[in-house]
Motif scaffolding. Structure first.
Motif, PDB file in Angstrom:
ATOM      1  N   LEU A  12       0.199  -0.137   6.531  1.00 38.97           N
ATOM      2  CA  LEU A  12       1.102   0.621   5.663  1.00 38.97           C
ATOM      3  C   LEU A  12       0.439   0.873   4.315  1.00 38.97           C
ATOM      4  N   VAL A  13      -0.186  -0.168   3.766  1.00 36.30           N
ATOM      5  CA  VAL A  13      -0.835  -0.030   2.462  1.00 36.30           C
ATOM      6  C   VAL A  13      -2.022   0.923   2.577  1.00 36.30           C
ATOM      7  N   GLY A  14      -2.864   0.699   3.590  1.00 45.64           N
ATOM      8  CA  GLY A  14      -4.085   1.490   3.730  1.00 45.64           C
ATOM      9  C   GLY A  14      -3.825   2.940   4.065  1.00 45.64           C
ATOM     10  N   SER A  15      -2.719   3.219   4.745  1.00 45.73           N
ATOM     11  CA  SER A  15      -2.435   4.600   5.137  1.00 45.73           C
ATOM     12  C   SER A  15      -1.895   5.409   3.963  1.00 45.73           C
ATOM     13  N   HIS A  16      -1.539   4.759   2.884  1.00 43.61           N
ATOM     14  CA  HIS A  16      -0.969   5.396   1.687  1.00 43.61           C
ATOM     15  C   HIS A  16       0.349   6.082   1.975  1.00 43.61           C
ATOM     16  N   ARG A  17       0.936   5.831   3.131  1.00 39.68           N
ATOM     17  CA  ARG A  17       2.194   6.523   3.421  1.00 39.68           C
ATOM     18  C   ARG A  17       3.376   5.851   2.750  1.00 39.68           C
ATOM     19  N   TRP A  56      12.564   5.956   5.473  1.00 38.15           N
ATOM     20  CA  TRP A  56      11.271   6.638   5.348  1.00 38.15           C
ATOM     21  C   TRP A  56      10.125   5.648   5.592  1.00 38.15           C
ATOM     22  N   LEU A  57      10.237   4.479   4.972  1.00 37.99           N
ATOM     23  CA  LEU A  57       9.178   3.480   5.151  1.00 37.99           C
ATOM     24  C   LEU A  57       9.097   3.011   6.612  1.00 37.99           C
ATOM     25  N   THR A  63       5.020   4.768  12.968  1.00 33.09           N
ATOM     26  CA  THR A  63       4.138   5.843  13.433  1.00 33.09           C
ATOM     27  C   THR A  63       2.731   5.667  12.871  1.00 33.09           C
ATOM     28  N   ALA A  64       2.435   4.478  12.315  1.00 30.10           N
ATOM     29  CA  ALA A  64       1.142   4.287  11.662  1.00 30.10           C
ATOM     30  C   ALA A  64      -0.006   4.237  12.656  1.00 30.10           C
ATOM     31  N   GLU A  65       0.240   3.720  13.864  1.00 28.87           N
ATOM     32  CA  GLU A  65      -0.852   3.567  14.827  1.00 28.87           C
ATOM     33  C   GLU A  65      -0.926   4.760  15.764  1.00 28.87           C
TER      34      GLU A  65
END
Lengths: 222, 292
Positions: A12-17, A56-57, A63-65
């Motif tokens: 979550l952190v690395g994707s900046h979403r 939203w989070l 859907t991050a992977e």
């Protein structure tokens, strides 16, 4: 479960979403909360947007992977647990935002009723504000869990569904989030604090059911 | 692990991809599934790996599992090493162990130079090596490979073959699908064909028949005088007496390292005289003379 949560948190952190909902929420709080405003109104104001922010989070989390990576995680940990970790990470992130918003409000607001005449006890008021924020985070998590994969898979349907559900839960009478926020706002003119025990309990049950349902579906609709 | 009357279809009214599949996957077995495109091989593997739940029936006794997909276009915000460390921890490894094993497997696959490269920047083949390392570093009890060799270079394919043999020798179960019919030929314990949503056992060229296809390796070894080769050698070698009291042991090429390891570490250890690769297993029938 801890390694899974770490993994999803790093995702979550690395994707900046996490940034768009966080920036919007920060802007909303910065615009709406001013020093010396009545504290109960402020708590209601910072709690309500947590519902769409949490939804939203959760969308960002589940859907991050890409599907191939999700399959690897699911084989290692079980699809249900992997999904639970993604949803929980998002819910924890939304809780952190809510904690910051509520703490900021408690620090800068005026601990009095709306007309600044009746003193509001800060202990119970902060508890009520925290519970209201939690109530909104939980229901937002439920919306996010039910309006994304594996329940709703097409983004074209998932995003409008989540937006509409979040709006409905905020405005509809009978919704625990609406009850908790209105409890704060209607208590503000006379300085009465209503701690939303019942709405929080109901929100927790709804969310537990929604998340459990989504996790159970995660191995059936791939 | 057992599959009991397992069926799977996508959607409530979708066609059955698999129906009434009964399968027992014994511990330490190497199983191959075959079938045409779209026959349901991948679905079967996903059911075995626990990624999908069956629509009907059930899967029981699935051990600790790792899965390798056919393609791994992982646009994740990690470097290869970070991703592998995360997955290692998800698999239950603790402390510095995940990073150590991740480095080791990347080295084995010749991708150590990419340990600190973001996953999104890796080539297709290197991404696939990360996917394979993710599964192998956990030393899973069940390894599920869905055309995991696709995209790997020749050396890495050989490394994966040997890693599979090691896993089986260590008591792990491996199920795989690959388009290359020679993949791990002779090493697979059983082969099933997915046809018409069901499973059909395929004739594998069994070792008892002594006529497997695929490359083999012959090891000439010498044990204590008069001793038979240790029981339960990896790859179930065919043995024949060699010159000067030695024994010739022939195994599928993927098992050569595990066989050597077993012989050298046997109590008492065996002495290795020679290791010779062969294109086909020397069977006991004399070669047919060339017709003039």
């Amino acid at each position: 479960m801890i390694p899974l949560l770490r993994y999803h948190f790093a995702l979550l952190v690395g994707s900046h979403r996490w940034l768009p909902p966080t920036i919007l929420y920060a802007a909303y709080v910065a615009i709406g909360i001013r020093a010396g405003d009545p504290v109960l109104d402020g708590f209601g104001y910072v709690a309500a947007p947590l519902l769409p922010v949490a939804a939203w989070l959760v969308r960002a989390g589940v859907t991050a992977e890409p599907p191939a990576a999700r399959a690897c995680t699911a084989a290692a940990a079980g699809p249900g647990r992997a999904h639970l970790a993604a949803v929980s990470t998002a819910a924890l992130a939304a809780t952190a935002l809510g904690a910051l918003g509520t703490a900021f409000t408690a620090l800068v607001s005026d601990p009095h009723s709306a007309d600044h005449r009746v003193a509001v006890p800060m202990g119970p008021a902060t508890l009520a504000g925290t519970f209201t924020a939690l109530c909104c985070v939980l229901l937002g998590t439920a919306v996010g869990a039910l309006a994304n994969r594996p329940v709703v898979r097409s983004p074209g349907r998932a995003i409008p569904t989540a937006a509409l559900a979040a709006l409905l839960l905020l405005v509809a009478a009978g919704s625990p989030a609406n009850a908790a926020v209105s409890g704060l706002v209607t208590g503000s003119p006379r300085g009465t604090v209503t701690v939303p025990w019942l709405p929080l309990g109901i929100a927790a049950m709804i969310t537990a059911a929604a998340v459990a349902g989504a996790c159970a579906l995660s191995s059936r609709r791939t | 692990m057992k599959l009991h009357k397992v069926g799977r279809r996508y959607g409530l009214r979708g066609p059955w991809v698999l129906r009434d599949v009964d399968l027992e996957v014994p511990r330490g077995a190497l199983l191959r599934f075959e079938g045409t495109n779209g026959s349901g091989k991948s679905t079967l593997l996903r059911l075995c790996a626990g990624i999908d739940a069956p629509s009907t029936g059930r899967v029981t006794g699935r051990p600790r599992t790792a899965y390798v997909p056919e393609r791994f276009p992982a646009a994740l915000p990690f470097t290869a090493l970070e991703y592998l460390s995360h997955l290692g921890r998800v698999h239950g490894l603790r402390g510095a162990e995940p990073a150590r094993r991740a480095t080791e497997w990347l080295e084995r696959f010749g991708a150590a130079g990419h340990a600190r490269t973001p996953l999104a920047e890796l080539s297709k083949g290197t991404s696939q090596k990360v996917a394979v390392a993710q599964a192998l570093l956990a030393e899973p009890e069940l390894l599920v490979l869905d055309e995991a060799w696709t995209g790997l270079d020749r050396t890495a394919r050989g490394t994966l073959d040997r890693a599979v043999a090691e896993r089986v020798t260590a008591g792990g179960t491996v199920v795989f699908v690959d388009h290359d019919p020679a993949r791990l030929a002779g090493a697979a314990d059983a082969c099933y064909r997915v046809v018409d949503a069901g499973l059909r056992p395929q004739e594998t060229a069994t070792r008892a028949a002594g006529a497997t296809t695929g490359p083999c390796v012959t090891v000439v070894a010498q044990g204590p005088p008069g001793a038979d080769p240790p029981a339960g050698l990896p790859g179930a070698p065919t043995t024949a007496p060699g010159p000067d009291g030695t024994t010739r042991l022939t195994v599928p090429a993927a098992h050569s390292d595990t066989l050597l390891h077993a012989l050298l570490t046997a109590r008492p250890p065996w002495h290795i005289h020679a290791v010779t690769p062969e294109e086909a297993r020397p069977d006991r029938t004399a070669p047919r003379p060339e017709s003039p």
